[in-house]
Design a protein around this motif. Sequence first.
Motif, PDB file in Angstrom:
ATOM      1  N   ASP A  30       0.803  -1.224   0.000  1.00 35.40           N
ATOM      2  CA  ASP A  30       0.000   0.000   0.000  1.00 35.40           C
ATOM      3  C   ASP A  30       0.839   1.280   0.000  1.00 35.40           C
ATOM      4  OD1 ASP A  30      -2.320  -1.467   0.040  1.00 35.40           O
ATOM      5  OD2 ASP A  30      -2.258  -1.669   2.227  1.00 35.40           O
ATOM      6  N   ARG A  31       2.124   1.164   0.160  1.00 39.28           N
ATOM      7  CA  ARG A  31       2.990   2.345   0.279  1.00 39.28           C
ATOM      8  C   ARG A  31       3.121   3.062  -1.069  1.00 39.28           C
ATOM      9  NH1 ARG A  31       4.701   4.685   4.762  1.00 39.28           N
ATOM     10  NH2 ARG A  31       4.742   2.575   5.636  1.00 39.28           N
ATOM     11  N   GLU A  32       2.996   4.389  -1.069  1.00 40.62           N
ATOM     12  CA  GLU A  32       3.301   5.171  -2.278  1.00 40.62           C
ATOM     13  C   GLU A  32       4.803   5.084  -2.541  1.00 40.62           C
ATOM     14  OE1 GLU A  32       3.420   9.803  -3.807  1.00 40.62           O
ATOM     15  OE2 GLU A  32       2.451   9.366  -1.895  1.00 40.62           O
ATOM     16  N   LEU A  33       5.176   4.784  -3.789  1.00 40.33           N
ATOM     17  CA  LEU A  33       6.594   4.617  -4.131  1.00 40.33           C
ATOM     18  C   LEU A  33       6.999   5.620  -5.196  1.00 40.33           C
ATOM     19  CD1 LEU A  33       6.757   0.702  -4.387  1.00 40.33           C
ATOM     20  CD2 LEU A  33       7.297   2.138  -2.407  1.00 40.33           C
ATOM     21  N   VAL A  34       8.177   6.215  -4.996  1.00 41.85           N
ATOM     22  CA  VAL A  34       8.735   7.163  -5.966  1.00 41.85           C
ATOM     23  C   VAL A  34      10.168   6.728  -6.274  1.00 41.85           C
ATOM     24  CG1 VAL A  34       9.403   9.575  -6.396  1.00 41.85           C
ATOM     25  CG2 VAL A  34       7.330   9.067  -5.060  1.00 41.85           C
ATOM     26  N   GLY A  35      10.501   6.700  -7.552  1.00 41.30           N
ATOM     27  CA  GLY A  35      11.877   6.384  -7.955  1.00 41.30           C
ATOM     28  C   GLY A  35      12.462   7.552  -8.727  1.00 41.30           C
ATOM     29  N   ILE A  36      13.710   7.889  -8.392  1.00 43.50           N
ATOM     30  CA  ILE A  36      14.411   8.999  -9.060  1.00 43.50           C
ATOM     31  C   ILE A  36      15.729   8.448  -9.592  1.00 43.50           C
ATOM     32  CG2 ILE A  36      15.665  11.169  -8.604  1.00 43.50           C
ATOM     33  CD1 ILE A  36      13.458  11.766  -6.513  1.00 43.50           C
ATOM     34  N   ASP A  37      16.111   8.842 -10.775  1.00 46.02           N
ATOM     35  CA  ASP A  37      17.436   8.467 -11.285  1.00 46.02           C
ATOM     36  C   ASP A  37      17.881   9.508 -12.306  1.00 46.02           C
ATOM     37  OD1 ASP A  37      19.104   5.613 -11.060  1.00 46.02           O
ATOM     38  OD2 ASP A  37      19.610   6.804 -12.847  1.00 46.02           O
ATOM     39  N   LEU A  38      19.210   9.657 -12.401  1.00 45.86           N
ATOM     40  CA  LEU A  38      19.809  10.634 -13.312  1.00 45.86           C
ATOM     41  C   LEU A  38      19.874  10.121 -14.747  1.00 45.86           C
ATOM     42  CD1 LEU A  38      21.129  13.431 -12.846  1.00 45.86           C
ATOM     43  CD2 LEU A  38      23.318  12.261 -12.545  1.00 45.86           C
ATOM     44  N   SER A  39      19.753   8.825 -14.939  1.00 41.11           N
ATOM     45  CA  SER A  39      19.894   8.232 -16.269  1.00 41.11           C
ATOM     46  C   SER A  39      18.520   8.028 -16.915  1.00 41.11           C
ATOM     47  CB  SER A  39      20.611   6.879 -16.151  1.00 41.11           C
ATOM     48  OG  SER A  39      20.258   6.027 -17.209  1.00 41.11           O
TER      49      SER A  39
ATOM     50  N   VAL B 209       8.862   0.870 -16.955  1.00 41.60           N
ATOM     51  CA  VAL B 209       8.243  -0.332 -17.536  1.00 41.60           C
ATOM     52  C   VAL B 209       8.104  -1.406 -16.459  1.00 41.60           C
ATOM     53  CG1 VAL B 209       8.629  -2.226 -19.166  1.00 41.60           C
ATOM     54  CG2 VAL B 209       9.046   0.135 -19.870  1.00 41.60           C
ATOM     55  N   SER B 210       9.148  -1.600 -15.689  1.00 40.63           N
ATOM     56  CA  SER B 210       9.142  -2.668 -14.690  1.00 40.63           C
ATOM     57  C   SER B 210       8.087  -2.424 -13.597  1.00 40.63           C
ATOM     58  CB  SER B 210      10.540  -2.762 -14.076  1.00 40.63           C
ATOM     59  OG  SER B 210      10.536  -3.549 -12.947  1.00 40.63           O
ATOM     60  N   LEU B 211       7.943  -1.181 -13.171  1.00 41.22           N
ATOM     61  CA  LEU B 211       7.044  -0.891 -12.046  1.00 41.22           C
ATOM     62  C   LEU B 211       5.643  -0.493 -12.479  1.00 41.22           C
ATOM     63  CD1 LEU B 211       9.939   0.555 -10.145  1.00 41.22           C
ATOM     64  CD2 LEU B 211       8.226  -0.716  -8.891  1.00 41.22           C
ATOM     65  N   GLY B 212       5.473  -0.010 -13.702  1.00 38.54           N
ATOM     66  CA  GLY B 212       4.145   0.383 -14.171  1.00 38.54           C
ATOM     67  C   GLY B 212       3.465   1.312 -13.184  1.00 38.54           C
ATOM     68  N   PRO B 213       2.194   1.005 -12.856  1.00 37.52           N
ATOM     69  CA  PRO B 213       1.454   1.919 -11.967  1.00 37.52           C
ATOM     70  C   PRO B 213       1.867   1.834 -10.501  1.00 37.52           C
ATOM     71  CG  PRO B 213       0.102   0.035 -12.592  1.00 37.52           C
ATOM     72  CD  PRO B 213       1.387  -0.112 -13.340  1.00 37.52           C
ATOM     73  N   VAL B 214       2.758   0.902 -10.185  1.00 35.01           N
ATOM     74  CA  VAL B 214       3.143   0.704  -8.781  1.00 35.01           C
ATOM     75  C   VAL B 214       3.957   1.887  -8.243  1.00 35.01           C
ATOM     76  CG1 VAL B 214       4.697  -0.711  -7.335  1.00 35.01           C
ATOM     77  CG2 VAL B 214       3.055  -1.805  -8.857  1.00 35.01           C
ATOM     78  N   ALA B 215       4.696   2.584  -9.125  1.00 28.36           N
ATOM     79  CA  ALA B 215       5.570   3.668  -8.647  1.00 28.36           C
ATOM     80  C   ALA B 215       5.594   4.820  -9.638  1.00 28.36           C
ATOM     81  CB  ALA B 215       6.992   3.142  -8.443  1.00 28.36           C
ATOM     82  N   ASP B 216       5.876   5.995  -9.099  1.00 24.22           N
ATOM     83  CA  ASP B 216       6.057   7.195  -9.911  1.00 24.22           C
ATOM     84  C   ASP B 216       7.561   7.330 -10.139  1.00 24.22           C
ATOM     85  OD1 ASP B 216       6.222   9.729 -10.915  1.00 24.22           O
ATOM     86  OD2 ASP B 216       5.538  10.736  -9.083  1.00 24.22           O
ATOM     87  N   ILE B 217       8.003   7.131 -11.368  1.00 23.35           N
ATOM     88  CA  ILE B 217       9.440   7.152 -11.670  1.00 23.35           C
ATOM     89  C   ILE B 217       9.777   8.465 -12.380  1.00 23.35           C
ATOM     90  CG2 ILE B 217      11.354   5.960 -12.802  1.00 23.35           C
ATOM     91  CD1 ILE B 217      10.061   4.259 -10.661  1.00 23.35           C
ATOM     92  N   ARG B 218      10.782   9.157 -11.852  1.00 24.28           N
ATOM     93  CA  ARG B 218      11.115  10.490 -12.382  1.00 24.28           C
ATOM     94  C   ARG B 218      12.615  10.612 -12.671  1.00 24.28           C
ATOM     95  NH1 ARG B 218       8.690  13.549  -7.073  1.00 24.28           N
ATOM     96  NH2 ARG B 218       6.609  12.660  -7.159  1.00 24.28           N
ATOM     97  N   LEU B 219      12.919  11.406 -13.687  1.00 24.90           N
ATOM     98  CA  LEU B 219      14.305  11.785 -13.941  1.00 24.90           C
ATOM     99  C   LEU B 219      14.685  12.840 -12.899  1.00 24.90           C
ATOM    100  CD1 LEU B 219      16.505  11.247 -16.123  1.00 24.90           C
ATOM    101  CD2 LEU B 219      15.635  13.271 -17.295  1.00 24.90           C
TER     102      LEU B 219
END
Length: 210
Positions: A61-70, A79-89
């Motif tokens: 249930d945890r909101e997940l955010v991923g950040i990366d410089l690449s 692609v791997s996480l889809g709606p599970v996480a908000d992935i940002r540059l």
Amino acid sequence: MYDESAESYAALMDGEIDLPIYADVLGRLAKRLAGVSGALIDTSCGPGHMLLRYHEQSDRDRELVGIDLSPKMVALASVSLGPVADIRLGDMRNLDEVETDSVAAVLSFFAIHHIDPEEVAFSLREWKRVLCPGGQLVVAAWEGTGSIDYGDESEILALRYTSGEIRDWAQAAGFAVDRCLVEPVSEMPMDALYFEGTAEGERTRAESDS
Ligand SMILES: C[S@@+](CC[C@H](N)C(=O)[O-])C[C@H]1O[C@@H](n2cnc3c(N)ncnc32)[C@H](O)[C@@H]1O
């Protein structure tokens, strides 16, 4: 560098993520986060293995955010996480878009070797800023002194840090040290360190009552 190696790195991590240390560190994090609301941010998520494993193993249930410089890493993690996480540059050293005292957990796995000592100390202060009091920090890094040999790509900044340095900088940034484990890594000429800390400070009455 990580744009070029993103796919081979992701394939490597497909196997590595099953090592017991990841289940151990992420499982303990989920227990420490029980009762702490807010998102978990992985500040250098790479292809997203830690976020996905945390979600599947421990805390759906945890909101997940991923950040990366690449950008390539961001694309793979999306692609791997889809709606599970908000992935940002973005850049782990500067979480400007994240509100102060708003986040439950910050992860940093095997990325601070790419920033210099002043930037590590600065980043720890930035991570403390965004964490709510009682929020959890997990840092995995290459332990030791001196630089890491990247062979042909020797111009890349890659530094080892001692567990003492990480503890000192984290404490100066406002973290209580809960655990700092140094472990050998199979087929690697250096040890890994796993630091777990808690953001110090008073929780508000509303947070304590909820
Ligand atoms: C060795 S990989 C680790 C990826 C992931 N944390 C893991 O353990 O599988 C290092 C990652 O740090 C990212 N990185 C390097 N410098 C960064 C920065 N300043 N801000 C955010 N990400 C950064 C790279 O793009 C790469 O994805």
